[in-house]
Design an enzyme around this catalytic site. Structure first.
Site, mmCIF file in Angstrom:
data_model
loop_
_atom_site.group_PDB
_atom_site.id
_atom_site.type_symbol
_atom_site.label_atom_id
_atom_site.label_comp_id
_atom_site.label_asym_id
_atom_site.label_seq_id
_atom_site.Cartn_x
_atom_site.Cartn_y
_atom_site.Cartn_z
ATOM 1 N N ASP A 404 0.753 -1.351 0.125
ATOM 2 C CA ASP A 404 -0.139 -0.182 -0.162
ATOM 3 C C ASP A 404 0.854 1.234 0.059
ATOM 4 O OD1 ASP A 404 -2.401 1.411 0.188
ATOM 5 O OD2 ASP A 404 -2.595 1.389 2.493
ATOM 6 N N GLU A 407 2.700 5.144 -4.030
ATOM 7 C CA GLU A 407 2.545 6.091 -4.934
ATOM 8 C C GLU A 407 3.828 6.922 -5.284
ATOM 9 O OE1 GLU A 407 0.172 5.607 -2.941
ATOM 10 O OE2 GLU A 407 -1.056 4.387 -4.316
ATOM 11 N N ASP A 475 -9.116 3.833 -2.427
ATOM 12 C CA ASP A 475 -10.019 4.170 -1.394
ATOM 13 C C ASP A 475 -11.166 4.741 -1.848
ATOM 14 O OD1 ASP A 475 -8.047 3.409 0.353
ATOM 15 O OD2 ASP A 475 -7.403 5.501 0.879
HETATM 16 C C1 GLC Z 1 -4.835 3.276 2.696
HETATM 17 C C2 GLC Z 1 -5.176 2.116 2.012
HETATM 18 C C3 GLC Z 1 -6.278 1.151 2.782
HETATM 19 C C4 GLC Z 1 -5.843 0.985 4.254
HETATM 20 C C5 GLC Z 1 -5.232 2.247 4.736
HETATM 21 C C6 GLC Z 1 -4.711 1.871 6.419
HETATM 22 O O1 GLC Z 1 -5.751 4.399 2.697
HETATM 23 O O2 GLC Z 1 -5.783 2.515 0.703
HETATM 24 O O3 GLC Z 1 -6.703 0.227 1.875
HETATM 25 O O4 GLC Z 1 -6.828 0.272 4.995
HETATM 26 O O5 GLC Z 1 -4.473 2.863 4.031
HETATM 27 O O6 GLC Z 1 -3.510 1.117 5.771
#
Ligand code: GLC
Length: 771
Positions: A404, A407, A475
């Site tokens: 995650d 980017e 998200d």
């Molecule tokens: C980011 C991710 C999401 C995750 C959050 C906490 O917003 O896109 O899926 O739950 O981080 O890790």
């Protein structure tokens, strides 16, 4: 005044305003090996052929050596023939013609028999403004554009423009751009012809499909680097996808368990909670395969650690999960907490593994753990170091890795442009950072897990990421609009070679209504990755949180997913061979059918070869569906419908409109509680009557290991022949033994009862007749 000064001295480029520098006329050209080099005063164009349907053009004012790509895994063919005349150089392959106009230098592609596919705008072609390089192309009156992967907006991208700049796109909507990923690949359709174009350039890039040029031009380009594109001239969208995924690679077989139902949340706060949820699935007999740990399983959000209080004994939880047939996926973010004594920080500093300011100091940004450094995933040694660290998770038994914030995201979302990764500055490589992180995770865990398949999931990506990872669309929000947008994102990602895709079912932020939750879950059945996920602080989302009636509906749909797994797994295999996605916009198969692009039908898609799914808002109890030419059946009722027209159908929450193509062959199984469960051993082969002969390539393997690469698979072609009144299964190819020992044919749409006895599922050719 400044302008006049520049004009007088003819030093426009050095001037503070941005002149347009045009490409100019051909001065000389030569072929060396497989490379045709063409020089103008301004630049050099290099042309090479990759296959009869793929030609690469690379135009640059200063070619940088060596020629490298994060996306492309193929090499050009060697020497090729070309013809020269006074005005042009012409390259002819069996499928494609490239006419290179000499004065000025322009690139015009057509079919082998001379039908124009895509041509430079004769006035502007390729030119520069500062470091930015742009190619202007002729726009055809009926031209449509599809692709660019994860981009909001309509299926047909005509009349819009897009930017690629991987972004933590919190709270995005249907107008947001850019989002998390970069796929600079699109397919153009006009005059009954198709072509594709992949701009392989990781700088911030731009695509304009005739948004503001009086319908004269489309254009594409980037803030730096070369005008480096691959042109695809195959006829047919599926063939172009096949060529694009030949060039950039295809996904490998995912672990079967990752195709089961996945339950996620930010976060299940303790091992106890994870186990409680998993046990509830089993108690309520709702099938599921995967539990997730979001960031709170770590100690202070430090990657590769476990929280000492709440996840004190991760081995114990893993053992319990395994015993119940669950797999665990844990999140990893790139931000490494700055904290002396933290292994990853100490090692990263000691070995100089982090991204840097130009003065050599490590770049610092804020993310979940606070002040962080960011691994330079562009370096081989850094990727190896990162990959090896996964033993902290794999030793415990984790085999899914969720990448995650890559980017990369840092609070403020504006990492300075002078930050360096290896010898490159952030603007040049930002769009590939997430891909390189996913690559490091994939390569590392594949090595550690020995012969076992890891499941890797990533939020940021660049072209070619399908070789390493599945993706999800970040998200999203719990609204009907987002459910439909998510479907378009998934369908569009499929055009760009990314087959293993999913959205946060229910919507990440905001609380969905129970109706939306039920509807979205129904759609999840027909999404390559079926994952329910929610933001911190939202209401609980698990299937039993929506009242008894809805729980039963959700359960029934999840059961449908498990029944379909033999069909879905075969569709994944097909994707590993051809690049065809699992969720396919109708524009792939019905490319020149106008209705497919209508706003009200553009979310419809084929799920595999046989099923047409019509997503519908949760409050609409009837819906207009467009069924392309041919005969169709409603999956739930068996009702036969004529295609080539719009039909109004019931869409109650109990029954998402799903249609079966006449002649479809759909292998299914009885419900199991997880993919690890044995099942009853009966393969249910559903045959939907049709007028034409049809085929389905059935595929199985152990679902876990790489043994299929050594021939341990089970493949057979199933053929339905209405004229011969038979269904035949070719003899088995491969050394794997099917998990099914019985076969039962389920006939749909046949007038008279036919043989539906359960028979032995033997290895030899099988023929089953019907009357
Ligand atoms: C980011 C991710 C999401 C995750 C959050 C906490 O917003 O896109 O899926 O739950 O981080 O890790």
């Amino acid at each position: 005044m400044a302008l006049l000064f520049c004009a007088l001295l003819s030093i426009a480029p050095a001037c503070y305003h941005m002149e347009v520098e045009i490409l100019g006329n051909v001065k000389s050209f030569k072929q060396q090996g497989g490379l045709l080099t063409i020089k103008t005063i301004k630049a050099e164009a290099r042309v090479c052929v990759y296959s009869p349907t793929i030609i690469r053009v690379n135009i640059s004012r200063r070619h940088s050596a060596p020629d490298s790509s994060y996306a492309v895994i193929q090499q050009p063919i060697g020497k090729f023939e070309f013809d020269e005349s006074a005005d042009a150089i012409e390259i002819n392959t069996p499928a494609l013609k490239l006419s290179i106009n000499k004065s000025p230098l322009r690139f015009n592609f057509s079919t082998a028999d001379g039908k124009p596919l895509s041509e430079d705008d004769s006035r502007f072609g390729t030119n520069w403004q500062g470091e930015r390089v742009i190619t202007y192309r002729k726009l055809y009156a009926d031209e449509k554009f599809i692709g660019l992967g994860e981009k909001a907006g309509n299926l047909n991208r005509r009349g819009t423009s897009y930017v690629n700049w991987n972004t933590d796109a919190v709270d995005y909507n249907n107008k947001s751009d850019p989002l998390y990923k970069t796929f600079p690949f699109f397919i153009g359709l006009h005059s009954g012809l198709t072509y594709g174009l992949f701009l392989d350039n990781t700088h911030k890039s731009y695509f304009d499909f005739g948004a503001t040029t009086d319908d004269e031009m489309s254009w594409f380009g980037a803030d730096g680097g070369d005008m480096n594109y691959y042109f695809f001239g195959a006829q047919g969208v599926a063939k172009i996808i096949e060529d694009y995924t030949w060039l950039t690679g295809r996904m490998e077989m995912p672990p079967l368990w990752s195709l089961g139902y996945q339950q996620c949340r930010w976060s299940y706060m303790s091992a106890k909670e994870v186990l409680k949820i998993a046990k509830t699935f089993r108690k309520k007999k709702i099938p599921a395969d995967v539990m997730y740990c979001d960031i709170d399983y770590m100690e202070g959000f430090k990657i590769f650690t476990w929280n000492k209080k709440t996840f004190a004994n991760p081995w114990a939880i893993m053992n319990e999960l395994k015993a119940m047939g669950f797999h665990l996926v844990t999140i990893v973010d790139p931000g490494i907490k700055i904290e002396d004594g933290y292994k990853q920080y100490d090692e990263g500093v000691a070995n100089d593994y982090f991204a840097k300011y130009p003065d050599g100091e490590n770049y610092t940004g804020y993310v979940w753990p606070g002040r962080c450094h960011f691994p330079d995933f562009f370096r081989d040694d850094v990727r190896e170091w990162w990959g090896a660290a996964f033993t902290a998770l794999t030793d415990v038994g984790v085999d899914g890795f969720w990448n995650d914030m890559n980017e990369p995201a840092a609070w403020g979302q504006n990492i300075p442009w002078m930050v360096k990764f290896g010898d490159k500055y952030m603007p040049e490589v930002r769009n590939a950072y997430g891909m390189q992180m996913a690559r490091a995770t994939y390569e590392g865990t594949r090595k550690i897990l020995n012969n076992k398949r890891p499941f890797v999931l990533t939020r940021a990506a660049y072209a070619g990421t399908q070789r390493y990872s599945a993706v999800w669309t970040g998200d999203n929000t719990g609204t009907d609009e987002h459910m439909l947008l998510g479907q378009r994102l998934v369908n569009s990602l499929g055009i760009t070679g990314i087959s293993f895709t999913g959205v946060d079912i229910g919507g990440f932020s905001a609380n969905p209504t129970p109706e939306l939750m039920v509807r979205w879950n129904s759609l999840g059945v027909y999404t390559p990755m079926f994952r329910n996920h929610a933001i911190q602080g939202s209401k609980m989302r698990e299937p039993w949180e929506w009242g008894d009636v809805n729980e039963q509906l959700i359960k029934k749909d999840i059961e449908q997913r498990y029944k379909l797994l033999p069909y879905i797994y075969s569709a994944f295999h097909q994707s590993t061979q051809t690049g065809l996605p699992i969720s396919r916009t109708l524009a792939i198969e019905y490319s020149f059918d106008e209705k497919v692009y209508f706003e009200r039908f553009q979310n419809q898609f084929m799920f595999g070869d046989a099923l047409l799914v019509a997503p519908v808002e949760s409050d609409k109890l009837t819906i207009d569906v467009y069924l392309p030419k041919g005969d169709w059946y409603r999956l739930s009722t068996g009702e036969k419908l004529k295609g080539g027209k719009i039909v109004n159908v019931a869409s109650p929450l109990t029954d998402l409109p799903v249609f079966v193509k006449a002649g479809a062959i759909i292998p299914m199984q009885s419900v199991t509680q997880s993919t690890a469960a044995k099942g009853d051993g009966i393969l249910l082969l559903h045959i939907w009557n049709g007028k034409k002969t049809s085929e389905f390539l059935y595929y199985e393997d152990d679902g876990l290991s790489y043994n299929y690469e050594q021939g341990a698979y089970y493949k057979r072609t199933i053929r339905f022949d209405p004229k011969k009144k038979s269904v035949t299964l070719s003899a088995v190819e491969g050394t794997f033994f099917s998990r099914f020992d019985k076969l039962s044919i389920v006939w749909h749409g046949f007038e008279r009862g036919v043989n539906d006895k359960v028979v032995d599922f033997v290895k030899e050719e099988m023929m089953i007749g019907f009357v």
